[in-house]
Design an enzyme around this catalytic site. Structure first.
Site, short mmCIF file in Angstrom:
data_model
loop_
_atom_site.label_atom_id
_atom_site.label_comp_id
_atom_site.label_asym_id
_atom_site.label_seq_id
_atom_site.Cartn_x
_atom_site.Cartn_y
_atom_site.Cartn_z
N PHE A 1 -1.27 3.50 -5.23
CA PHE A 1 -0.90 2.12 -5.51
C PHE A 1 -1.36 1.22 -4.37
O PHE A 1 -1.13 1.50 -3.20
CB PHE A 1 0.62 2.01 -5.68
CG PHE A 1 1.07 0.67 -6.19
CD1 PHE A 1 1.20 0.45 -7.55
CD2 PHE A 1 1.34 -0.37 -5.32
CE1 PHE A 1 1.61 -0.79 -8.03
CE2 PHE A 1 1.74 -1.61 -5.78
CZ PHE A 1 1.87 -1.83 -7.14
N ILE B 1 0.85 -1.19 0.00
CA ILE B 1 0.00 0.00 0.00
C ILE B 1 0.88 1.24 0.00
O ILE B 1 1.81 1.37 0.80
CB ILE B 1 -0.93 0.01 1.23
CG1 ILE B 1 -1.81 -1.24 1.22
CG2 ILE B 1 -1.78 1.27 1.26
CD1 ILE B 1 -2.57 -1.46 2.52
N CYS B 2 0.57 2.15 -0.89
CA CYS B 2 1.33 3.39 -0.99
C CYS B 2 0.76 4.43 -0.03
O CYS B 2 -0.36 4.91 -0.19
CB CYS B 2 1.28 3.92 -2.42
SG CYS B 2 2.12 5.51 -2.64
N THR B 3 1.52 4.75 1.01
CA THR B 3 1.19 5.86 1.91
C THR B 3 2.47 6.66 2.14
O THR B 3 3.56 6.22 1.76
CB THR B 3 0.64 5.39 3.27
OG1 THR B 3 1.74 4.89 4.07
CG2 THR B 3 -0.38 4.28 3.11
#
EC number: 2.3.2.23
Length: 241
Positions: free
Chosen positions: A124, A88-90
Site C-alpha cells: 500500500f 506507506i506500508c512497511t
C-alpha cells in the site's frame, strides 16, 4: 496532546540524530517547528540506484502513544517508488502495529524506508516506475522541493549547500554508501541494499597454545610408530628364518 513520555523520547532522538555522523550523508530529519509529533525527513538518493542524486522529502507522523505505537510514513517528493503524500506500508509503519518495537527510532524507521525504497516490493502506497522514470524524477526532485514552503522553511541549510555546490548533499559531493537494514525488520526490516558497508569476514587464527598442542600430539605418536616398525622387523626376521 502528546504525552510526556512521547515528547521526551522524541527530544532524545533529535539529540541523537544531531550527533550521529554515520547518517549525515544518508538523510536528515527534524520535527516541525510547531508540532513535535510531525517530523520531516530528506533522504539523499542512494548511490548505484535510480534515485542517486535525488532529494526526497517526506513526513513521519507519530501518535501520542509513541514509542509504544508505530508512526505513519509518507513521502512528498515524486520518486517513482511511492505514491506522493500517501501512507506507506512497511513493517515499521502504522500498517503493522503487531511487528512494531518500542526500541525502534526515527533513525531506524528512515533507514528501513530507504531499504524498502531500493527494492521493488509492492504494498500500500508503493509503486514501481521504470528506472528511466525514477532517474528523471531524481534529477527534478530539488526543483520540486523548492516549490514546497514547508521544505524551504525546514531545510534552508540544504538549499544553501545546493546553490553553493550544485549538489544534493549537505556534507560532501559524494555520499557514503547507504547503511544495511539491520534496522528494518523486514527489517529492520529488510535486509537490503542499505547496508552495502564492508563487513569484516571472521578468520581463524592459530595461537601459540594451538601450536604447542599439535606438537604434543605429534610427540605422543612417536612411541607407537617405533613399536610398529619393531613389529614389522620381527615378523620379517621370523619369516626369513
Amino acid at each position: 496532546m502528546s504525552t510526556q513520555v512521547c515528547v521526551t523520547r522524541l527530544k532524545k532522538e533529535l539529540l541523537a540524530l544531531s550527533k550521529n555522523e554515520d547518517i549525515k550523508d544518508i538523510f536528515i530529519a527534524k520535527p516541525s517547528i510547531s508540532n513535535i509529533l510531525e517530523w520531516h525527513y530528506v533522504i539523499y538518493g542512494p548511490p548505484d540506484t535510480p534515485y542517486h542524486g535525488g532529494y526526497y522529502h517526506g513526513q513521519i507522523i507519530f501518535p501520542v502513544e509513541y514509542p509504544y505505537k508505530p508512526p505513519s510514513i509518507l513521502m512528498t517528493t515524486p520518486s517513482g517508488r511511492f505514491v506522493c503524500n500517501s501512507r506507506i506500508c512497511t513493517s515499521m509503519s502504522d500498517f503493522h502495529p503487531d511487528t512494531w518495537s518500542p526500541f525502534w527510532s526515527n533513525c531506524t524507521i528512515i533507514l528501513g524506508l530507504i531499504s524498502f525504497m531500493t527494492e521493488d516490493e509492492n504494498g500500500f502506497g508503493s509503486i514501481v516506475k521504470s528506472k528511466e522514470t525514477r532517474k528523471q524524477l531524481a534529477s527534478q526532485s530539488m526543483a520540486f522541493n523548492l516549490k514546497n514552503p514547508v521544505f524551504v522553511k525546514l531545510f534552508p541549510e540544504l538549499i544553501s549547500d545546493y546553490k553553493k555546490k550544485g549538489t544534493f548533499y549537505s556534507s560532501s559531493s559524494t555520499p557514503s554508501s547507504t547503511p544495511p537494514p539491520s534496522s528494518t525488520p523486514s527489517s529492520s526490516s529488510s535486509s537490503s541494499n542499505i547496508s552495502k558497508r564492508n563487513v569484516p569476514i571472521p578468520t581463524t587464527k592459530t595461537t601459540p597454545q594451538d601450536t604447542n598442542k599439535k606438537k604434543e600430539q605429534k610427540n605422543n605418536n612417536i612411541p607407537y610408530i617405533i613399536l610398529f616398525i619393531a613389529l614389522i622387523i620381527i615378523l620379517l626376521y621370523l619369516f626369513l628364518k
